[in-house]
Design an enzyme around this catalytic site. Structure first.
Site, PDB file in Angstrom:
ATOM      1  N   ASP A  62       0.861  -1.176   0.000  1.00 54.58           N
ATOM      2  CA  ASP A  62       0.000   0.000   0.000  1.00 54.58           C
ATOM      3  C   ASP A  62       0.901   1.230   0.000  1.00 54.58           C
ATOM      4  OD1 ASP A  62      -1.721   2.122   0.595  1.00 54.58           O
ATOM      5  OD2 ASP A  62      -3.002   0.906   1.884  1.00 54.58           O
TER       6      ASP A  62
ATOM      7  N   LYS B 245      -6.949   9.830  -1.812  1.00 48.17           N
ATOM      8  CA  LYS B 245      -6.026  10.630  -1.014  1.00 48.17           C
ATOM      9  C   LYS B 245      -5.139  11.507  -1.908  1.00 48.17           C
ATOM     10  CE  LYS B 245      -7.689   8.312   2.553  1.00 48.17           C
ATOM     11  NZ  LYS B 245      -8.419   7.178   1.958  1.00 48.17           N
TER      12      LYS B 245
END
Length: 396
Positions: free
Chosen positions: A187, A212
């Site tokens: 990630d 994000k």
């Protein structure tokens, strides 16, 4: 599309975020791909013949973002866009064989942990959680000793971890995972491809919550996966198509527009985060701080080697103050801010702050008084002035 693999490799990432995924340079063509709102397309529907067929299989608005993200991560193939970060997590976890072993950080995104825990409860996988910064402990979890011990099927990495900002030795752990026969998913949401490239460090799959930093404006919910392995990509694409975790075209268009300013946003937010971390470290109300850019941070030396910066997320623990517990003092800090926004998320242009343990899904090992700060692109002195006016009354 606008850039070949070779062209992208020859350019800086700051240029690729702007140049990748452009339409052909033809007279009267737009400089950006338009939104295509269609559920179906003319053709036979035979995907092997190159037809798009149906909107769940493909959309022209996904293509430029997927190309750009793949090139930014240094992949040999385009990325895959998903309806959300968790849709991408679900697709990545589908690569584990039934009954396989998943090694995951004790501290990682709570949604990933919850999904993995639910799979383990149903005995679809065996879940082993470990301090990802402890390389020897991870190696032991990947290939434990004993006659009945089973090697891992997948190593799930976050570095920095959410929210504790632990730094994994990505290259060493991917090598250990591959030796054990495990696939590695990393990630990379906190770092972005401009700060860290896990594929170059040996990872098989890179995951992003596009919501994000990549999209960067807190206006879309999307996820993405990137790999250079054709078989893995085919399996992920099949999973996305069959399970329907597809992105809306308008959200994909917004994400690509946001991606164009990623380099500027990352540069500004990282610089500000460094200034704020240095000042927060010296404030008497701050009990402890985690930010890999600080020389005193446990992950600093490791981050210097594998990252091109230190990100823009800071975590602090607030000391008990004025008759308040650390958790209550942290809550008071968050409530007293005027510029920082008390909200869940990170990586947007605005600066966000929250006490993480207010979420019931957050692991119990996350301290009650831990506050996560996502530094945006506002003026750093304004951000510090707001923090200081909220912190100072807690001192004494």
């Amino acid at each position: 599309m606008s850039l070949s693999e070779q062209q992208a490799a020859a350019l800086s990432a700051q240029t690729v975020v702007v140049a990748a995924g452009r339409p052909p340079r033809e007279r009267d063509q737009p400089v950006n791909h338009p939104v295509v709102l269609s559920s179906t397309y003319f053709g036979t529907g035979a995907l092997g013949d190159g037809d798009r067929g149906y909107g769940r299989y493909s959309n022209p608005t996904w293509d430029p973002f997927e190309e750009a993200l793949g090139q930014l991560e240094g992949a040999e193939l385009p990325g895959l866009l998903y309806a959300s970060g968790l849709a991408a997590v679900s697709s990545a976890l589908s690569l584990i064989p039934a009954g396989g072993v998943l090694v995951m950080p004790t501290h990682s995104y709570s949604g990933s942990l919850v999904m993995a825990s639910e799979l383990a409860q149903k005995e679809f996988v065996e879940l082993r959680t470990v301090d990802i910064a402890d390389t020897d402990a991870v190696r032991s979890a990947l290939a434990p000793d004993g006659p009945n011990a089973r090697a891992a099927s997948m190593l799930w990495l976050e570095s920095p971890t959410n929210p504790m900002l632990g730094i994994a030795d990505v290259a060493a752990l991917t090598e250990a995972a591959h030796s054990a026969g495990a696939i590695v998913v990393t990630d990379n949401t906190f770092s972005t491809p401009l700060v860290q490239q896990p594929l170059a460090l040996g990872s098989d799959v890179v995951l992003h919550s596009v919501t994000k930093y990549l999209a960067g404006h807190s206006d879309v919910v999307l996820g993405a996966l990137v790999t250079s392995n054709g078989d893995i990509r085919s399996a992920l694409l099949h999973n996305r198509t069959i399970h329907g975790g597809i992105a809306g075209p308008f959200e994909a268009w917004l994400a690509l527009r946001g991606l164009r300013t990623l380099a500027l946003r990352v540069e500004r937010s990282q610089a500000s985060a460094m200034v704020l971390a240095q000042r927060l470290k010296e404030h008497p109300v701050i009990e402890s701080i985690r930010f890999p850019g600080l020389p005193t941070d446990p992950g600093h030396e490791r981050a210097k080697v594998q990252m091109k910066g230190f990100g823009s997320v800071i975590c602090v623990q607030v000391a008990p103050a004025a008759g308040l517990s650390g958790a209550d003092a942290a809550d008071k800090l968050v409530r007293s801010l005027e510029l920082w926004l008390p909200a869940t998320s990170l990586g947007g242009v605005e600066s966000l702050i929250e006490r993480r343990r207010r979420h019931t899904a957050e692991p119990a090992s996350v301290p009650e008084n831990l506050v996560r700060l996502s530094v945006g692109i506002e003026n750093v002195e304004d951000l510090w002035a707001d923090l200081k006016q909220a912190l100072d009354p807690l001192d004494g």
